[in-house]
Motif scaffolding. Structure first.
Motif, PDB file in Angstrom:
ATOM      1  N   THR A 192       0.894  -1.072   0.063  1.00  0.00           N
ATOM      2  CA  THR A 192      -0.095  -0.089   0.046  1.00  0.00           C
ATOM      3  C   THR A 192       0.764   1.355  -0.004  1.00  0.00           C
ATOM      4  OG1 THR A 192      -1.660   1.267   0.969  1.00  0.00           O
ATOM      5  CG2 THR A 192      -0.261   0.031   2.465  1.00  0.00           C
ATOM      6  N   THR A 193       0.334   2.387  -0.658  1.00  0.00           N
ATOM      7  CA  THR A 193       1.231   3.541  -0.588  1.00  0.00           C
ATOM      8  C   THR A 193       0.449   4.571   0.275  1.00  0.00           C
ATOM      9  OG1 THR A 193       0.198   4.307  -2.586  1.00  0.00           O
ATOM     10  CG2 THR A 193       2.279   3.289  -2.843  1.00  0.00           C
ATOM     11  N   ASP A 194      -0.486   4.215   1.044  1.00  0.00           N
ATOM     12  CA  ASP A 194      -1.372   5.147   1.856  1.00  0.00           C
ATOM     13  C   ASP A 194      -0.962   4.702   3.179  1.00  0.00           C
ATOM     14  OD1 ASP A 194      -3.316   6.419   3.366  1.00  0.00           O
ATOM     15  OD2 ASP A 194      -4.981   5.677   2.269  1.00  0.00           O
ATOM     16  N   PRO A 195      -0.387   5.811   3.704  1.00  0.00           N
ATOM     17  CA  PRO A 195       0.241   5.693   5.304  1.00  0.00           C
ATOM     18  C   PRO A 195      -0.909   5.195   6.189  1.00  0.00           C
ATOM     19  CG  PRO A 195       1.285   7.674   4.085  1.00  0.00           C
ATOM     20  CD  PRO A 195       0.255   7.132   3.137  1.00  0.00           C
ATOM     21  N   SER A 196      -1.949   5.767   6.088  1.00  0.00           N
ATOM     22  CA  SER A 196      -3.196   5.482   6.686  1.00  0.00           C
ATOM     23  C   SER A 196      -3.328   3.934   6.914  1.00  0.00           C
ATOM     24  CB  SER A 196      -4.380   6.292   6.631  1.00  0.00           C
ATOM     25  OG  SER A 196      -4.892   5.802   5.427  1.00  0.00           O
ATOM     26  N   GLU A 197      -3.200   3.217   5.933  1.00  0.00           N
ATOM     27  CA  GLU A 197      -3.206   1.701   5.954  1.00  0.00           C
ATOM     28  C   GLU A 197      -2.167   0.887   6.769  1.00  0.00           C
ATOM     29  OE1 GLU A 197      -4.194   0.641   1.712  1.00  0.00           O
ATOM     30  OE2 GLU A 197      -5.679   2.077   1.556  1.00  0.00           O
ATOM     31  N   LEU A 198      -1.103   1.686   7.128  1.00  0.00           N
ATOM     32  CA  LEU A 198      -0.049   1.014   7.776  1.00  0.00           C
ATOM     33  C   LEU A 198      -0.228   0.956   9.144  1.00  0.00           C
ATOM     34  CD1 LEU A 198       2.639   2.651   5.540  1.00  0.00           C
ATOM     35  CD2 LEU A 198       1.755   0.269   5.372  1.00  0.00           C
ATOM     36  N   VAL A 199       0.241   0.079   9.816  1.00  0.00           N
ATOM     37  CA  VAL A 199       0.086  -0.110  11.306  1.00  0.00           C
ATOM     38  C   VAL A 199       1.521  -0.001  11.702  1.00  0.00           C
ATOM     39  CG1 VAL A 199      -0.404  -1.663  13.348  1.00  0.00           C
ATOM     40  CG2 VAL A 199      -1.697  -1.822  11.060  1.00  0.00           C
ATOM     41  N   LEU A 200       1.565   1.278  12.620  1.00  0.00           N
ATOM     42  CA  LEU A 200       2.934   1.750  13.035  1.00  0.00           C
ATOM     43  C   LEU A 200       3.152   0.886  14.346  1.00  0.00           C
ATOM     44  CD1 LEU A 200       5.216   3.600  12.578  1.00  0.00           C
ATOM     45  CD2 LEU A 200       4.065   5.318  13.980  1.00  0.00           C
ATOM     46  N   GLY A 201       4.208   0.066  14.178  1.00  0.00           N
ATOM     47  CA  GLY A 201       4.630  -0.892  15.363  1.00  0.00           C
ATOM     48  C   GLY A 201       5.854  -0.177  15.965  1.00  0.00           C
ATOM     49  N   GLU A 202       6.549   0.797  15.451  1.00  0.00           N
ATOM     50  CA  GLU A 202       7.711   1.570  16.276  1.00  0.00           C
ATOM     51  C   GLU A 202       7.714   2.971  15.776  1.00  0.00           C
ATOM     52  OE1 GLU A 202      11.578  -0.248  15.990  1.00  0.00           O
ATOM     53  OE2 GLU A 202      10.813  -2.180  16.246  1.00  0.00           O
ATOM     54  N   GLY A 203       7.954   3.790  16.942  1.00  0.00           N
ATOM     55  CA  GLY A 203       8.291   5.276  16.437  1.00  0.00           C
ATOM     56  C   GLY A 203       6.649   6.093  16.718  1.00  0.00           C
ATOM     57  N   ARG A 204       6.852   7.259  16.548  1.00  0.00           N
ATOM     58  CA  ARG A 204       5.441   8.092  16.861  1.00  0.00           C
ATOM     59  C   ARG A 204       4.911   8.491  15.843  1.00  0.00           C
ATOM     60  NH1 ARG A 204       8.588  12.915  19.040  1.00  0.00           N
ATOM     61  NH2 ARG A 204       6.732  14.046  18.856  1.00  0.00           N
ATOM     62  N   ALA A 205       5.168   8.221  14.696  1.00  0.00           N
ATOM     63  CA  ALA A 205       4.360   8.856  13.390  1.00  0.00           C
ATOM     64  C   ALA A 205       4.902   8.067  11.954  1.00  0.00           C
ATOM     65  CB  ALA A 205       4.164  10.121  13.389  1.00  0.00           C
ATOM     66  N   VAL A 206       4.196   7.985  11.249  1.00  0.00           N
ATOM     67  CA  VAL A 206       4.794   7.660   9.928  1.00  0.00           C
ATOM     68  C   VAL A 206       3.927   8.843   8.951  1.00  0.00           C
ATOM     69  CG1 VAL A 206       2.552   6.009   9.431  1.00  0.00           C
ATOM     70  CG2 VAL A 206       4.651   5.839   7.865  1.00  0.00           C
TER      71      VAL A 206
END
Length: 163
Positions: free
Chosen positions: A108-122
């Motif tokens: 996916t190229t949509d950051p909102s579809e990614l599940v951030l497992g580390e860090g504060r933001a994508v």
């Protein structure tokens, strides 16, 4: 954390061989992670590429896939070697440590579809913002600079006349 978290980082900072993902979206922006603002990590509260240390027994490619899964919740569709930066830690009585960079395609190229497992933001950022406006991990900023300017560095025909 204080404004000087980077400068006042507690010891030890342990260098290890690592990998990083250059994720360029179709619109030319790059996907970056805002690193946690916590003691004991390299470059807290900086934007950087996704990736991390290579574990014992892993190849760089295995580490890349593992890190992307851990940090974004997806497996890369493809990845190709881009470059290596090598850091000489002889001043600290240590060996040289490589950081391998890979061009990565995500499902996916949509950051909102990614599940951030580390860090504060994508977030996705333009090359101009990365190189001019953001506080980016220095070695990742250099790799991004080289990736952004790849055609100029190669001396592609379109750019050869401008020299």
């Amino acid at each position: 954390m204080s404004d000087h978290a980077f400068v006042d980082a507690p010891l030890p900072l342990v260098p290890r061989p690592a990998v990083a993902a250059l994720v360029r979206l179709a619109d030319g922006r790059y996907l970056l992670q805002l690193r946690d603002d916590i003691p004991g990590i390299w470059y807290p509260d900086h934007w950087g590429l996704f990736g991390g240390a290579i574990e014992a027994g892993e190849t760089p490619e295995q580490a890349l896939v593992r890190e992307i899964r851990e940090e974004l919740g997806v497996a890369p569709l493809s990845h190709g070697y881009f470059m290596r930066l090598t850091f000489d830690f002889a001043f600290a009585g240590l060996e040289t440590m490589p950081r391998d960079y890979y061009e990565v395609t995500l499902p996916t190229t949509d950051p909102s579809e990614l599940v951030l497992g580390e860090g504060r933001a994508v977030a996705a950022h333009t090359p101009q913002a990365i190189l001019r406006d953001l506080r980016v991990v220095p070695y990742d900023a250099f790799a991004l600079f080289l990736h952004i300017n790849n055609a100029k560095i190669k001396g592609d025909a379109d750019h050869a006349h401008a020299r």
